[in-house]
Design a protein around this motif. Structure first.
Motif, PDB file in Angstrom:
ATOM      1  N   ARG A 102       2.495   3.196  -3.771  1.00 17.07           N
ATOM      2  CA  ARG A 102       1.196   2.567  -4.049  1.00 17.07           C
ATOM      3  C   ARG A 102       1.411   1.123  -4.491  1.00 17.07           C
ATOM      4  N   ASP A 103       2.347   0.903  -5.410  1.00 11.99           N
ATOM      5  CA  ASP A 103       2.605  -0.450  -5.900  1.00 11.99           C
ATOM      6  C   ASP A 103       3.181  -1.341  -4.802  1.00 11.99           C
ATOM      7  N   GLU A 104       4.015  -0.767  -3.945  1.00  9.49           N
ATOM      8  CA  GLU A 104       4.580  -1.548  -2.842  1.00  9.49           C
ATOM      9  C   GLU A 104       3.480  -2.023  -1.901  1.00  9.49           C
ATOM     10  N   ILE A 105       2.500  -1.187  -1.659  1.00  7.94           N
ATOM     11  CA  ILE A 105       1.362  -1.576  -0.825  1.00  7.94           C
ATOM     12  C   ILE A 105       0.547  -2.660  -1.520  1.00  7.94           C
ATOM     13  N   TYR A 106       0.313  -2.506  -2.812  1.00  9.28           N
ATOM     14  CA  TYR A 106      -0.419  -3.538  -3.557  1.00  9.28           C
ATOM     15  C   TYR A 106       0.270  -4.892  -3.446  1.00  9.28           C
ATOM     16  N   ARG A 107       1.612  -4.890  -3.451  1.00  9.16           N
ATOM     17  CA  ARG A 107       2.342  -6.158  -3.385  1.00  9.16           C
ATOM     18  C   ARG A 107       2.130  -6.870  -2.049  1.00  9.16           C
ATOM     19  N   LEU A 108       1.836  -6.124  -1.005  1.00 11.57           N
ATOM     20  CA  LEU A 108       1.494  -6.755   0.271  1.00 11.57           C
ATOM     21  C   LEU A 108       0.227  -7.583   0.141  1.00 11.57           C
ATOM     22  N   PHE A 109      -0.777  -7.012  -0.532  1.00  9.69           N
ATOM     23  CA  PHE A 109      -2.025  -7.745  -0.755  1.00  9.69           C
ATOM     24  C   PHE A 109      -1.783  -8.945  -1.660  1.00  9.69           C
ATOM     25  N   ILE A 110      -1.010  -8.742  -2.731  1.00 13.21           N
ATOM     26  CA  ILE A 110      -0.736  -9.835  -3.672  1.00 13.21           C
ATOM     27  C   ILE A 110      -0.091 -11.018  -2.961  1.00 13.21           C
ATOM     28  N   LYS A 111       0.874 -10.735  -2.104  1.00 12.23           N
ATOM     29  CA  LYS A 111       1.566 -11.801  -1.387  1.00 12.23           C
ATOM     30  C   LYS A 111       0.592 -12.621  -0.556  1.00 12.23           C
ATOM     31  N   GLN A 112      -0.321 -11.943   0.126  1.00 12.46           N
ATOM     32  CA  GLN A 112      -1.289 -12.676   0.957  1.00 12.46           C
ATOM     33  C   GLN A 112      -2.276 -13.449   0.103  1.00 12.46           C
ATOM     34  N   TRP A 113      -2.711 -12.865  -1.004  1.00 17.45           N
ATOM     35  CA  TRP A 113      -3.647 -13.572  -1.874  1.00 17.45           C
ATOM     36  C   TRP A 113      -3.004 -14.802  -2.498  1.00 17.45           C
ATOM     37  N   GLU A 114      -1.742 -14.682  -2.872  1.00 18.64           N
ATOM     38  CA  GLU A 114      -1.040 -15.835  -3.459  1.00 18.64           C
ATOM     39  C   GLU A 114      -0.873 -16.963  -2.440  1.00 18.64           C
ATOM     40  N   GLU A 115      -0.753 -16.581  -1.183  1.00 13.66           N
ATOM     41  CA  GLU A 115      -0.625 -17.600  -0.138  1.00 13.66           C
ATOM     42  C   GLU A 115      -1.948 -18.288   0.172  1.00 13.66           C
ATOM     43  N   HIS A 116      -3.045 -17.670  -0.272  1.00 12.02           N
ATOM     44  CA  HIS A 116      -4.382 -18.226   0.034  1.00 12.02           C
ATOM     45  C   HIS A 116      -5.213 -18.398  -1.238  1.00 12.02           C
ATOM     46  N   LYS A 117      -4.554 -18.885  -2.278  1.00  9.58           N
ATOM     47  CA  LYS A 117      -5.274 -19.129  -3.538  1.00  9.58           C
ATOM     48  C   LYS A 117      -6.264 -20.270  -3.370  1.00  9.58           C
ATOM     49  N   THR A 159       2.692  -2.207   8.552  1.00 12.24           N
ATOM     50  CA  THR A 159       3.591  -2.304   7.403  1.00 12.24           C
ATOM     51  C   THR A 159       3.290  -1.220   6.383  1.00 12.24           C
ATOM     52  N   ILE A 160       2.001  -1.008   6.106  1.00 17.29           N
ATOM     53  CA  ILE A 160       1.603   0.054   5.185  1.00 17.29           C
ATOM     54  C   ILE A 160       2.035   1.415   5.714  1.00 17.29           C
ATOM     55  N   LYS A 161       1.838   1.627   7.014  1.00 14.35           N
ATOM     56  CA  LYS A 161       2.231   2.904   7.601  1.00 14.35           C
ATOM     57  C   LYS A 161       3.731   3.130   7.460  1.00 14.35           C
ATOM     58  N   ASN A 162       4.518   2.093   7.661  1.00 11.26           N
ATOM     59  CA  ASN A 162       5.970   2.220   7.521  1.00 11.26           C
ATOM     60  C   ASN A 162       6.373   2.562   6.088  1.00 11.26           C
ATOM     61  N   ILE A 163       5.689   1.943   5.125  1.00 11.31           N
ATOM     62  CA  ILE A 163       5.960   2.245   3.712  1.00 11.31           C
ATOM     63  C   ILE A 163       5.691   3.715   3.431  1.00 11.31           C
ATOM     64  N   LEU A 164       4.541   4.197   3.883  1.00 15.93           N
ATOM     65  CA  LEU A 164       4.156   5.581   3.608  1.00 15.93           C
ATOM     66  C   LEU A 164       5.033   6.574   4.373  1.00 15.93           C
ATOM     67  N   GLU A 165       5.412   6.225   5.590  1.00 16.21           N
ATOM     68  CA  GLU A 165       6.289   7.124   6.338  1.00 16.21           C
ATOM     69  C   GLU A 165       7.651   7.267   5.652  1.00 16.21           C
ATOM     70  N   THR A 166       8.106   6.220   4.995  1.00 17.14           N
ATOM     71  CA  THR A 166       9.344   6.313   4.213  1.00 17.14           C
ATOM     72  C   THR A 166       9.200   7.369   3.118  1.00 17.14           C
ATOM     73  N   GLY A 167       8.061   7.357   2.444  1.00 16.17           N
ATOM     74  CA  GLY A 167       7.805   8.354   1.405  1.00 16.17           C
ATOM     75  C   GLY A 167       7.732   9.765   1.938  1.00 16.17           C
ATOM     76  N   VAL A 168       7.112   9.923   3.102  1.00 19.66           N
ATOM     77  CA  VAL A 168       7.040  11.241   3.734  1.00 19.66           C
ATOM     78  C   VAL A 168       8.435  11.729   4.096  1.00 19.66           C
ATOM     79  N   PHE A 194      -5.096   6.298   5.201  1.00 15.78           N
ATOM     80  CA  PHE A 194      -5.390   5.053   4.499  1.00 15.78           C
ATOM     81  C   PHE A 194      -6.262   4.156   5.359  1.00 15.78           C
ATOM     82  N   CYS A 195      -6.984   3.268   4.698  1.00 16.12           N
ATOM     83  CA  CYS A 195      -7.809   2.279   5.389  1.00 16.12           C
ATOM     84  C   CYS A 195      -7.701   0.944   4.676  1.00 16.12           C
ATOM     85  N   VAL A 196      -7.691  -0.114   5.452  1.00 17.84           N
ATOM     86  CA  VAL A 196      -7.784  -1.474   4.949  1.00 17.84           C
ATOM     87  C   VAL A 196      -9.134  -2.024   5.367  1.00 17.84           C
TER      88      VAL A 196
END
Length: 347
Positions: free
Chosen positions: A332-347, A4-13, A23-25
């Motif tokens: 960058r913010d779009e990638i951060y929102r991926l993490f936020i979504k997962q964290w909110e699901e596992h509060k 998903t992150i790769k797809n986001i960044l490829e859109t920017g490219v 990038f690394c996770v």
């Protein structure tokens, strides 16, 4: 998440918002990395292959300088309350401490005017040592390259060695960050900006983008480090695994909010020691207590969640061929929102 992150960044490219990047996770004790786009667009297009070395700009502050300062604190050669003037006798201000520099609350300006005219370390240090305060110490947060140049000189003065040597011995070799240095192989480096001034003409490749650091021959506390996403991921993973060059107690201290104030334009800012904390205007603000973050002018950023033991690093040369072409921020913010979504699901 990697795809998903790769797809986001490829859109920017594909939209030509930045050339490419790595990038690394970091999660579950593992590092996963990938890359997109181009190493260079000019003078010729060159595809990325995944092992490029990037100018990480101000990530230098937290990966190298901040770490080396805290190594000195842990060994008793410095404290947060040490006055800068007690180490660097030629500075013009007597009340500024290590803490003030690390939290960007010293009163010193952000930058040096007409930095692209500076030609050597002496010219830079003359400006830095005699910088005048532009606000009352502790009253604002003003992110300052000047302050971290001072921290770099403090490290060199105490160790009596150049910054690159100290960083290699104290950080890069112990953490097996073998592609991290202040003296990279230019052919492996992704070029940054086309510089056209009286000091330098041409694309910067393997030479630091920041003009002040360039004048200091790359050995500066605020910028000058070159690295790969996988090396920085090792740095982050070591923080989680308690195999870092800093103690677990220090790493926990780095996560604590030290100051919340405004900058000189009344924007809210929050700082830990060296690192930024997400402020009210930041997409990651709901998780500010868990996170430390930082960015680099060339288009780099990192995020470290000590509570959840997750991290992310993105290295790009988004200022290539010119800084006006840099449109990495929304991605960058779009990638951060991926993490936020997962964290909110596992509060």
């Amino acid at each position: 998440m990697i795809e998903t992150i790769k797809n986001i960044l490829e859109t920017g490219v594909n939209k030509q918002h930045f050339p490419g990047g790595q990038f690394c996770v970091i999660r579950n004790g593992q590092i996963q990395c990938d890359y997109v786009g181009y190493k260079a667009l000019y003078p010729n297009k060159v595809l990325n292959q995944g092992h490029e070395i990037y100018d990480v700009a101000s990530l230098t502050k937290v990966i190298s300088t901040n770490t080396l300062i805290f190594k000195l604190i842990e060994t008793g050669r410095l404290s947060l309350n040490t006055p800068v003037q007690s180490i660097l006798e030629n500075v013009a201000y007597g009340d500024i401490t290590i803490y003030d520099l690390l939290t960007h609350t010293s009163g010193l300006p952000a930058d040096i005017r007409r930095a692209n005219t500076l030609r050597n370390p002496d010219e830079v240090l003359e400006k830095v040592f005699h910088s005048e305060k532009i606000y009352a110490k502790g009253s604002h947060v003003v992110y300052s390259d000047v302050g971290f140049i001072l921290l770099g000189k403090i490290i060199e003065t105490i160790h009596q060695k150049p910054l690159d040597v100290v960083a290699r011995l104290e950080i890069f070799e112990p953490l097996h960050m073998m592609d991290s240095s202040y003296r990279p192989y230019p052919i492996r480096c992704a070029p940054t900006e086309l510089r056209e001034d009286t000091v330098f003409q041409g694309y910067l490749q393997g030479q630091v983008h920041d003009e002040k650091s360039f004048a200091m021959q790359g050995l500066a506390g605020h910028a000058g480090l070159f690295s790969t996403a996988s090396d920085i991921a090792k740095f982050i993973l070591a923080m989680f695994n308690q195999t870092h060059v800093l103690s677990p107690k220090t790493i926990e201290q780095l996560n604590q909010i030290q100051v919340e104030a405004t900058d000189l334009s009344d924007n809210p800012k929050a700082r830990a020691l060296g690192f930024e904390k997400p402020s009210k205007s930041h997409v990651l603000y709901p998780f500010k207590d868990e996170l430390i973050i930082h960015t680099g002018f060339t288009g780099c950023n990192l995020m470290i969640n000590l509570k959840r033991q997750e991290g992310f690093v993105l290295l790009t040369n988004a200022v290539h061929p010119k800084r006006e072409n840099n449109h990495i921020f929304g991605y960058r913010d779009e990638i951060y929102r991926l993490f936020i979504k997962q964290w909110e699901e596992h509060k």
